[in-house]
Design a protein around this motif. Structure first.
Motif, PDB file in Angstrom:
ATOM      1  N   THR A  36      -8.791  -7.288   1.665  1.00 30.54           N
ATOM      2  CA  THR A  36      -7.834  -7.821   0.897  1.00 30.54           C
ATOM      3  C   THR A  36      -6.700  -8.970   1.862  1.00 30.54           C
ATOM      4  OG1 THR A  36      -8.174  -5.058   0.200  1.00 30.54           O
ATOM      5  CG2 THR A  36      -5.861  -7.017  -0.553  1.00 30.54           C
ATOM      6  N   GLN A  37      -6.574 -10.092   1.178  1.00 33.07           N
ATOM      7  CA  GLN A  37      -5.814 -11.003   1.316  1.00 33.07           C
ATOM      8  C   GLN A  37      -4.420 -10.525   1.273  1.00 33.07           C
ATOM      9  OE1 GLN A  37      -5.941 -14.559  -0.889  1.00 33.07           O
ATOM     10  NE2 GLN A  37      -3.989 -15.012  -0.218  1.00 33.07           N
ATOM     11  N   VAL A  38      -3.394 -10.133   2.563  1.00 31.82           N
ATOM     12  CA  VAL A  38      -2.588 -10.391   2.503  1.00 31.82           C
ATOM     13  C   VAL A  38      -2.145 -10.960   1.523  1.00 31.82           C
ATOM     14  CG1 VAL A  38      -0.235  -9.575   3.600  1.00 31.82           C
ATOM     15  CG2 VAL A  38      -2.507  -8.653   5.146  1.00 31.82           C
ATOM     16  N   LEU A  39      -0.770 -11.108   0.393  1.00 32.09           N
ATOM     17  CA  LEU A  39       0.126 -11.391  -0.269  1.00 32.09           C
ATOM     18  C   LEU A  39       1.636 -11.950  -0.126  1.00 32.09           C
ATOM     19  CD1 LEU A  39      -0.437  -9.986  -3.695  1.00 32.09           C
ATOM     20  CD2 LEU A  39      -2.316 -12.064  -2.528  1.00 32.09           C
ATOM     21  N   SER A  40       1.892 -13.398   0.105  1.00 32.75           N
ATOM     22  CA  SER A  40       2.745 -13.873   0.675  1.00 32.75           C
ATOM     23  C   SER A  40       3.957 -12.672  -0.381  1.00 32.75           C
ATOM     24  CB  SER A  40       3.259 -15.032   0.691  1.00 32.75           C
ATOM     25  OG  SER A  40       2.995 -15.872  -0.190  1.00 32.75           O
ATOM     26  N   SER A  41       5.317 -12.892   0.103  1.00 35.53           N
ATOM     27  CA  SER A  41       6.601 -12.502  -0.711  1.00 35.53           C
ATOM     28  C   SER A  41       6.448 -13.495  -2.171  1.00 35.53           C
ATOM     29  CB  SER A  41       7.609 -12.433   0.101  1.00 35.53           C
ATOM     30  OG  SER A  41       8.217 -13.310   0.615  1.00 35.53           O
ATOM     31  N   SER A  42       6.212 -14.593  -2.033  1.00 39.38           N
ATOM     32  CA  SER A  42       6.878 -15.278  -3.103  1.00 39.38           C
ATOM     33  C   SER A  42       5.687 -15.107  -4.039  1.00 39.38           C
ATOM     34  CB  SER A  42       6.481 -16.811  -2.460  1.00 39.38           C
ATOM     35  OG  SER A  42       5.741 -17.389  -1.899  1.00 39.38           O
ATOM     36  N   GLN A  43       3.920 -15.143  -3.326  1.00 39.06           N
ATOM     37  CA  GLN A  43       3.346 -14.486  -4.547  1.00 39.06           C
ATOM     38  C   GLN A  43       3.150 -13.151  -5.324  1.00 39.06           C
ATOM     39  OE1 GLN A  43      -0.152 -14.626  -1.786  1.00 39.06           O
ATOM     40  NE2 GLN A  43      -0.832 -16.537  -2.437  1.00 39.06           N
ATOM     41  N   ALA A  44       3.662 -12.410  -4.650  1.00 40.39           N
ATOM     42  CA  ALA A  44       4.346 -10.824  -4.947  1.00 40.39           C
ATOM     43  C   ALA A  44       4.935 -11.197  -5.876  1.00 40.39           C
ATOM     44  CB  ALA A  44       4.310 -10.027  -3.847  1.00 40.39           C
ATOM     45  N   ASN A  45       6.211 -12.106  -6.129  1.00 40.00           N
ATOM     46  CA  ASN A  45       7.300 -12.124  -6.995  1.00 40.00           C
ATOM     47  C   ASN A  45       6.545 -12.962  -8.090  1.00 40.00           C
ATOM     48  OD1 ASN A  45       8.782  -9.798  -5.639  1.00 40.00           O
ATOM     49  ND2 ASN A  45       9.169 -11.342  -3.787  1.00 40.00           N
ATOM     50  N   GLN A  46       5.793 -13.614  -7.523  1.00 45.36           N
ATOM     51  CA  GLN A  46       5.151 -15.039  -8.547  1.00 45.36           C
ATOM     52  C   GLN A  46       5.508 -14.310 -10.536  1.00 45.36           C
ATOM     53  OE1 GLN A  46       2.496 -17.131  -7.095  1.00 45.36           O
ATOM     54  NE2 GLN A  46       1.217 -16.287  -9.321  1.00 45.36           N
ATOM     55  N   THR A  47       5.516 -14.836 -11.703  1.00 47.13           N
ATOM     56  CA  THR A  47       5.108 -14.555 -12.772  1.00 47.13           C
ATOM     57  C   THR A  47       4.734 -14.667 -12.928  1.00 47.13           C
ATOM     58  OG1 THR A  47       7.727 -15.669 -13.251  1.00 47.13           O
ATOM     59  CG2 THR A  47       6.491 -15.024 -15.525  1.00 47.13           C
ATOM     60  N   THR A 182      -9.018 -17.235  -7.080  1.00 43.57           N
ATOM     61  CA  THR A 182      -7.598 -18.894  -7.867  1.00 43.57           C
ATOM     62  C   THR A 182      -6.339 -18.975  -9.016  1.00 43.57           C
ATOM     63  OG1 THR A 182      -9.132 -17.785  -9.981  1.00 43.57           O
ATOM     64  CG2 THR A 182     -10.533 -19.089  -8.945  1.00 43.57           C
ATOM     65  N   GLY A 183      -5.685 -19.141  -7.403  1.00 40.70           N
ATOM     66  CA  GLY A 183      -4.521 -18.387  -7.850  1.00 40.70           C
ATOM     67  C   GLY A 183      -4.308 -17.676  -8.949  1.00 40.70           C
ATOM     68  N   VAL A 184      -4.316 -16.410  -8.842  1.00 38.20           N
ATOM     69  CA  VAL A 184      -4.620 -15.514 -10.232  1.00 38.20           C
ATOM     70  C   VAL A 184      -4.419 -14.504  -8.844  1.00 38.20           C
ATOM     71  CG1 VAL A 184      -5.146 -14.331 -11.780  1.00 38.20           C
ATOM     72  CG2 VAL A 184      -5.861 -16.289 -12.079  1.00 38.20           C
ATOM     73  N   ILE A 185      -2.813 -13.654  -9.384  1.00 39.48           N
ATOM     74  CA  ILE A 185      -2.827 -12.122  -8.538  1.00 39.48           C
ATOM     75  C   ILE A 185      -3.421 -11.394  -9.847  1.00 39.48           C
ATOM     76  CG2 ILE A 185      -0.442 -11.026  -7.576  1.00 39.48           C
ATOM     77  CD1 ILE A 185      -0.657 -13.903  -6.689  1.00 39.48           C
ATOM     78  N   HIS A 186      -3.784 -10.127  -8.924  1.00 39.59           N
ATOM     79  CA  HIS A 186      -4.856  -9.729  -9.807  1.00 39.59           C
ATOM     80  C   HIS A 186      -4.754  -7.910  -8.406  1.00 39.59           C
ATOM     81  CE1 HIS A 186      -8.835  -9.544  -8.176  1.00 39.59           C
ATOM     82  NE2 HIS A 186      -8.216 -11.108  -8.482  1.00 39.59           N
ATOM     83  N   PRO A 187      -4.972  -6.637  -8.906  1.00 43.11           N
ATOM     84  CA  PRO A 187      -5.102  -5.458  -8.746  1.00 43.11           C
ATOM     85  C   PRO A 187      -6.934  -5.609  -8.129  1.00 43.11           C
ATOM     86  CG  PRO A 187      -4.522  -4.918 -10.430  1.00 43.11           C
ATOM     87  CD  PRO A 187      -4.629  -6.462 -10.624  1.00 43.11           C
ATOM     88  N   LYS A 188      -6.719  -5.610  -6.653  1.00 41.74           N
ATOM     89  CA  LYS A 188      -8.138  -5.838  -5.737  1.00 41.74           C
ATOM     90  C   LYS A 188      -8.745  -4.005  -5.988  1.00 41.74           C
ATOM     91  CE  LYS A 188     -11.565  -6.924  -2.754  1.00 41.74           C
ATOM     92  NZ  LYS A 188     -12.253  -7.849  -2.778  1.00 41.74           N
ATOM     93  N   ARG A 189      -8.244  -2.919  -6.140  1.00 41.47           N
ATOM     94  CA  ARG A 189      -8.631  -2.170  -5.865  1.00 41.47           C
ATOM     95  C   ARG A 189      -7.287  -1.025  -6.985  1.00 41.47           C
ATOM     96  NH1 ARG A 189      -8.841   2.377  -0.890  1.00 41.47           N
ATOM     97  NH2 ARG A 189      -8.670   4.966  -2.846  1.00 41.47           N
ATOM     98  N   ILE A 190      -7.857  -0.758  -8.164  1.00 39.48           N
ATOM     99  CA  ILE A 190      -7.871   0.497  -8.881  1.00 39.48           C
ATOM    100  C   ILE A 190      -8.131   2.269  -8.697  1.00 39.48           C
ATOM    101  CG2 ILE A 190      -6.830   1.383 -10.985  1.00 39.48           C
ATOM    102  CD1 ILE A 190      -6.988  -2.115 -11.481  1.00 39.48           C
ATOM    103  N   ASP A 191      -7.357   3.192  -8.161  1.00 37.90           N
ATOM    104  CA  ASP A 191      -8.347   4.036  -8.590  1.00 37.90           C
ATOM    105  C   ASP A 191      -6.862   5.377  -9.804  1.00 37.90           C
ATOM    106  OD1 ASP A 191      -8.784   3.875  -5.279  1.00 37.90           O
ATOM    107  OD2 ASP A 191      -8.163   5.310  -4.856  1.00 37.90           O
ATOM    108  N   LEU A 192      -8.579   5.695 -10.625  1.00 36.88           N
ATOM    109  CA  LEU A 192      -7.694   6.784 -11.378  1.00 36.88           C
ATOM    110  C   LEU A 192      -8.712   8.055 -11.831  1.00 36.88           C
ATOM    111  CD1 LEU A 192      -9.272   3.438 -12.609  1.00 36.88           C
ATOM    112  CD2 LEU A 192      -8.604   4.724 -15.302  1.00 36.88           C
ATOM    113  N   GLN A 193      -7.504   9.139 -12.200  1.00 38.98           N
ATOM    114  CA  GLN A 193      -7.531  11.113 -11.583  1.00 38.98           C
ATOM    115  C   GLN A 193      -7.518  11.067 -12.832  1.00 38.98           C
ATOM    116  OE1 GLN A 193      -6.519  12.306  -8.389  1.00 38.98           O
ATOM    117  NE2 GLN A 193      -6.878  13.814  -9.127  1.00 38.98           N
ATOM    118  N   ARG A 194      -8.280  12.306 -13.925  1.00 41.47           N
ATOM    119  CA  ARG A 194      -7.820  13.156 -14.391  1.00 41.47           C
ATOM    120  C   ARG A 194      -8.494  14.265 -14.752  1.00 41.47           C
ATOM    121  NH1 ARG A 194      -8.528  10.576 -20.934  1.00 41.47           N
ATOM    122  NH2 ARG A 194      -7.515  12.775 -20.985  1.00 41.47           N
TER     123      ARG A 194
END
Length: 212
Positions: A36-47, A182-194
Motif C-alpha cells: 500500500t502506498q502511504v498517502l500524504s496528508s493532502s491526499q487524505a484530506n482532498q475532496t 491514477t489520481g483516485v483515492i480508494h480503499p486498498k483493503r476492506i474487511d467485512l464480518q457478520r
C-alpha cells in the motif's frame, strides 16, 4: 431448500467457486501479498466524489464455518460498474475465468461454461434464489470507492484513515488501508464480518490490486 456445500483448498471446481463468490465476496495470505502506498496528508484530506464509471481488479476471500470446522475459499475478480450496469468476472487463483455476472435495468444474469445461465431481477435476488441468502452488492458499489450510500441515496465519504470501522447493511466493516491510483483515492483493503445462520461467523476480505 438444498444448499450447496462450499469447499476450500484454493482452486475450486467451477460450480462450487461460483457459489462461493455468490455467498461472499482472498485467502489468509492476502495481507502479505498486498503493498500500500502511504498517502500524504493532502491526499487524505482532498475532496472526493462518487464516480459513475468504475473498473477495478482485486482478490476476495471468505472464512466461514462448515460442519463445525473453519473453512477458507478465495478467488480473483474484475468489477466494472456504471450507473445502470454492473459486470463482475470471477477467476480461479490460477487466473482461469470461472463465471461472469451481469446486472442492468432488465435484471441479473450469471453465466459459466457448460452450464445454463441463471437469471433474477437483480444480483442480490440471484444470490438469494441460488443460495437462500445474499451479500451486499449494493453496498459494495459505494464501499469499493470509499463511500457509504445511505437509504435515501446520499453518499457519505468515509474518512481516509487506516482501520476506520463502521456498521452498514447488517455488516461490520473495517477500511484497513487506502491507496491512490491514477489520481483516485480508494480503499486498498476492506474487511467485512457478520453472523449468518447458514455459515456461522462469515469474514470477507477484499483487496483492490488495480484501479483502471
Amino acid at each position: 431448500m438444498h444448499k450447496p456445500k462450499l469447499q476450500s483448498d484454493g482452486f475450486l471446481p467451477r460450480a462450487i467457486a461460483v457459489r462461493f463468490f455468490l455467498v461472499g465476496l482472498l485467502s489468509i495470505s492476502l495481507g502479505a501479498c498486498s503493498t500500500t502506498q502511504v498517502l500524504s496528508s493532502s491526499q487524505a484530506n482532498q475532496t472526493r466524489s462518487l464516480q459513475e464509471q468504475v473498473q477495478l481488479v482485486g482478490r476476495i476471500s471468505i472464512q466461514y464455518q462448515q460442519n463445525d470446522q473453519a473453512q477458507t475459499a478465495s478467488a480473483g475478480f474484475e468489477w466494472q460498474q456504471a450507473p445502470q450496469d454492473l459486470h463482475i468476472s470471477l477467476s480461479s487463483p490460477l487466473g482461469q475465468t470461472i463465471a461472469t455476472i451481469h446486472e442492468n435495468a432488465h435484471g441479473a444474469r450469471l453465466e459459466q461454461a457448460k452450464q445454463e445461465a441463471r437469471t433474477a431481477s437483480n444480483i442480490e435476488q440471484l444470490l438469494a434464489d441460488s443460495l437462500g441468502w445474499s451479500i451486499p452488492i449494493a453496498g459494495l458499489k459505494g464501499w469499493l470507492q470509499g463511500f457509504d450510500i445511505q437509504a435515501n441515496g446520499k453518499a457519505i465519504a468515509i474518512p481516509v484513515k487506516d482501520y476506520v470501522a463502521l456498521q452498514s447493511q447488517g455488516w461490520q466493516l473495517q477500511f484497513v488501508s487506502w491507496q491512490a491510483d491514477t489520481g483516485v483515492i480508494h480503499p486498498k483493503r476492506i474487511d467485512l464480518q457478520r453472523h449468518t445462520e447458514e455459515l456461522g461467523e462469515v469474514k470477507i476480505r477484499i483487496v483492490v490490486d488495480e484501479w483502471k
